[in-house]
Design a protein around this motif. Structure first.
Motif, PDB file in Angstrom:
ATOM      1  N   SER A 222       0.715  -1.258  -0.128  1.00  0.00           N
ATOM      2  CA  SER A 222      -0.128  -0.039  -0.056  1.00  0.00           C
ATOM      3  C   SER A 222       0.897   1.297   0.178  1.00  0.00           C
ATOM      4  N   GLY A 223       1.969   1.069  -0.329  1.00  0.00           N
ATOM      5  CA  GLY A 223       2.946   2.405  -0.538  1.00  0.00           C
ATOM      6  C   GLY A 223       3.371   2.954   0.604  1.00  0.00           C
ATOM      7  N   LEU A 224       3.255   2.316   1.987  1.00  0.00           N
ATOM      8  CA  LEU A 224       3.512   2.742   3.196  1.00  0.00           C
ATOM      9  C   LEU A 224       5.015   2.435   3.591  1.00  0.00           C
ATOM     10  N   GLN A 225       5.876   3.643   4.137  1.00  0.00           N
ATOM     11  CA  GLN A 225       7.055   3.504   4.517  1.00  0.00           C
ATOM     12  C   GLN A 225       7.131   2.873   5.816  1.00  0.00           C
ATOM     13  N   LYS A 226       8.346   2.069   6.154  1.00  0.00           N
ATOM     14  CA  LYS A 226       8.635   1.506   7.398  1.00  0.00           C
ATOM     15  C   LYS A 226       8.442   2.555   8.673  1.00  0.00           C
ATOM     16  N   LYS A 227       8.923   3.675   8.121  1.00  0.00           N
ATOM     17  CA  LYS A 227       8.988   4.531   9.302  1.00  0.00           C
ATOM     18  C   LYS A 227       7.355   5.205   9.526  1.00  0.00           C
ATOM     19  N   VAL A 228       6.629   5.039   9.166  1.00  0.00           N
ATOM     20  CA  VAL A 228       5.028   5.515   9.217  1.00  0.00           C
ATOM     21  C   VAL A 228       4.812   4.930  10.576  1.00  0.00           C
ATOM     22  N   ASP A 229       3.929   5.653  11.324  1.00  0.00           N
ATOM     23  CA  ASP A 229       3.445   5.068  12.729  1.00  0.00           C
ATOM     24  C   ASP A 229       2.225   4.454  12.321  1.00  0.00           C
ATOM     25  N   LEU A 230       2.182   3.077  12.453  1.00  0.00           N
ATOM     26  CA  LEU A 230       1.121   2.172  11.935  1.00  0.00           C
ATOM     27  C   LEU A 230       0.124   2.215  13.046  1.00  0.00           C
ATOM     28  N   SER A 231      -0.054   3.038  14.013  1.00  0.00           N
ATOM     29  CA  SER A 231      -0.839   2.809  15.195  1.00  0.00           C
ATOM     30  C   SER A 231      -0.385   2.239  16.326  1.00  0.00           C
ATOM     31  N   PHE A 232      -0.861   2.647  17.350  1.00  0.00           N
ATOM     32  CA  PHE A 232      -0.457   2.144  18.602  1.00  0.00           C
ATOM     33  C   PHE A 232      -0.912   0.643  18.890  1.00  0.00           C
ATOM     34  N   SER A 233      -2.068   0.504  18.210  1.00  0.00           N
ATOM     35  CA  SER A 233      -2.553  -0.839  18.273  1.00  0.00           C
ATOM     36  C   SER A 233      -1.728  -2.109  17.920  1.00  0.00           C
ATOM     37  N   ASN A 234      -0.765  -1.945  17.024  1.00  0.00           N
ATOM     38  CA  ASN A 234       0.103  -2.918  16.784  1.00  0.00           C
ATOM     39  C   ASN A 234       1.237  -3.231  17.782  1.00  0.00           C
ATOM     40  N   ARG A 235       1.680  -2.054  18.306  1.00  0.00           N
ATOM     41  CA  ARG A 235       2.832  -2.384  19.141  1.00  0.00           C
ATOM     42  C   ARG A 235       2.526  -3.288  20.453  1.00  0.00           C
ATOM     43  N   GLY A 236       3.493  -4.048  20.551  1.00  0.00           N
ATOM     44  CA  GLY A 236       3.474  -5.002  21.690  1.00  0.00           C
ATOM     45  C   GLY A 236       3.230  -6.314  21.027  1.00  0.00           C
ATOM     46  N   LYS A 237       2.465  -6.222  19.795  1.00  0.00           N
ATOM     47  CA  LYS A 237       1.759  -7.698  19.471  1.00  0.00           C
ATOM     48  C   LYS A 237       2.968  -8.588  18.973  1.00  0.00           C
ATOM     49  N   SER A 238       2.647  -9.961  19.331  1.00  0.00           N
ATOM     50  CA  SER A 238       3.623 -11.197  18.867  1.00  0.00           C
ATOM     51  C   SER A 238       3.295 -11.143  17.179  1.00  0.00           C
ATOM     52  N   LEU A 239       4.525 -12.004  16.901  1.00  0.00           N
ATOM     53  CA  LEU A 239       4.511 -12.032  15.487  1.00  0.00           C
ATOM     54  C   LEU A 239       3.354 -13.078  14.917  1.00  0.00           C
ATOM     55  N   GLU A 240       3.138 -14.047  15.914  1.00  0.00           N
ATOM     56  CA  GLU A 240       1.920 -14.796  15.574  1.00  0.00           C
ATOM     57  C   GLU A 240       0.793 -13.887  15.562  1.00  0.00           C
ATOM     58  N   ASP A 241       0.338 -12.937  16.364  1.00  0.00           N
ATOM     59  CA  ASP A 241      -0.627 -12.154  16.246  1.00  0.00           C
ATOM     60  C   ASP A 241      -0.922 -11.514  14.863  1.00  0.00           C
ATOM     61  N   GLU A 242       0.322 -11.056  14.661  1.00  0.00           N
ATOM     62  CA  GLU A 242       0.326 -10.103  13.327  1.00  0.00           C
ATOM     63  C   GLU A 242       0.246 -10.933  12.106  1.00  0.00           C
ATOM     64  N   LEU A 243       0.336 -12.180  12.395  1.00  0.00           N
ATOM     65  CA  LEU A 243       0.429 -13.219  11.056  1.00  0.00           C
ATOM     66  C   LEU A 243      -1.058 -13.487  11.045  1.00  0.00           C
ATOM     67  N   ASN A 244      -1.653 -13.849  12.162  1.00  0.00           N
ATOM     68  CA  ASN A 244      -3.134 -14.217  12.374  1.00  0.00           C
ATOM     69  C   ASN A 244      -4.050 -13.012  11.731  1.00  0.00           C
ATOM     70  N   GLU A 245      -3.592 -11.822  11.898  1.00  0.00           N
ATOM     71  CA  GLU A 245      -4.417 -10.881  11.434  1.00  0.00           C
ATOM     72  C   GLU A 245      -4.128 -10.642   9.786  1.00  0.00           C
ATOM     73  N   THR A 246      -3.006 -10.992   9.551  1.00  0.00           N
ATOM     74  CA  THR A 246      -2.731 -11.092   8.004  1.00  0.00           C
ATOM     75  C   THR A 246      -3.497 -12.132   7.291  1.00  0.00           C
ATOM     76  N   ASN A 247      -3.466 -13.234   7.915  1.00  0.00           N
ATOM     77  CA  ASN A 247      -4.315 -14.333   7.456  1.00  0.00           C
ATOM     78  C   ASN A 247      -5.625 -14.164   7.364  1.00  0.00           C
ATOM     79  N   GLU A 248      -6.365 -13.482   8.409  1.00  0.00           N
ATOM     80  CA  GLU A 248      -7.692 -13.210   8.305  1.00  0.00           C
ATOM     81  C   GLU A 248      -7.889 -12.313   6.983  1.00  0.00           C
ATOM     82  N   PHE A 249      -7.074 -11.151   6.899  1.00  0.00           N
ATOM     83  CA  PHE A 249      -7.412 -10.467   5.682  1.00  0.00           C
ATOM     84  C   PHE A 249      -7.010 -11.072   4.234  1.00  0.00           C
TER      85      PHE A 249
END
Length: 209
Positions: free
Chosen positions: A17-44
């Motif tokens: 989506s053209g986003l750069q790594k330094k963009v603040d992707l919201s506080f909701s993602n901070r502290g999440k485990s890799l598993e949580d991030e992948l589960n969210e991605t898989n739901e998408f």
């Protein structure tokens, strides 16, 4: 820093989506485990009809259960029925997908003690059947993510088995893996990264032929 694939081709980091790594992707993602991030991605992926990939259930045998209330049950004793293989599997564009996800707090290397022999044997077997097999490694203190095809990983595993280094350095990841830049939705578009890897691999094969 200029990063190149093992075949010498210049590496361009995958972005979604053209986003750069330094963009603040919201506080909701901070502290999440890799598993949580992948589960969210898989739901998408599932909701968009892109792929069907799920976390594998842990194979456990329940031995004892207590019922502190009529509507509640607490497992007090259980054991693994069989050694677990990899974390995730599924299907994408007619391809069988199978991968392991790991995190490390080290900022310089990933310790191979986090991987088990039976997992590597499983991944090798899937690779021989032309499945798409890979690792996703997160350097948590750096907030960096790498996707590593099994074929690229195997030589470092064999190096350790031969008495060599027991880890893969960050510099080695930068040379032989593809970095995934997190975005808003999906959080970690690893299938886009895998598309790049497969396309590069096909180009290399065609040139060799």
């Amino acid at each position: 820093m200029t990063i190149r694939y093992p075949n010498g081709k210049k590496y361009v980091a995958v972005q979604s989506s053209g986003l750069q790594k330094k963009v603040d992707l919201s506080f909701s993602n901070r502290g999440k485990s890799l598993e949580d991030e992948l589960n969210e991605t898989n739901e998408f992926y599932l909701s968009r009809g892109i792929a069907v990939i799920h976390k594998k259930p842990v194979p456990i045998q329940i031995v004892n259960v207590k019922y502190p209330a009529r509507s509640a049950a607490v497992i007090t004793e259980a054991y693994f029925r069989t050694p677990s293989t990899t974390d995730f599997n599924g299907v994408w564009q007619g391809k069988y997908i199978d991968f392991e996800a790991k995190e490390t707090k080290s900022s310089t290397s990933f310790p191979l003690q986090n991987i088990h022999d039976h997992q590597v044997e499983h991944m090798k077997s899937v690779s021989k059947q032309d499945g798409v097999v890979f690792f996703i490694i997160k350097f948590t203190t750096l907030d960096r993510y790498f996707i590593v095809p099994y074929d690229n990983f195997e030589k470092y595993w064999e190096r350790m088995k031969m008495g060599g280094r027991k880890s893969i350095t960050l510099i080695e990841f930068e040379a032989m893996a593809l970095e995934i830049l997190p975005s808003f939705n999906p959080r970690l578009d690893y299938l886009q990264a895998m598309s790049v890897i497969l396309a590069t691999s096909n180009e290399t094969t065609e040139r060799q032929e």
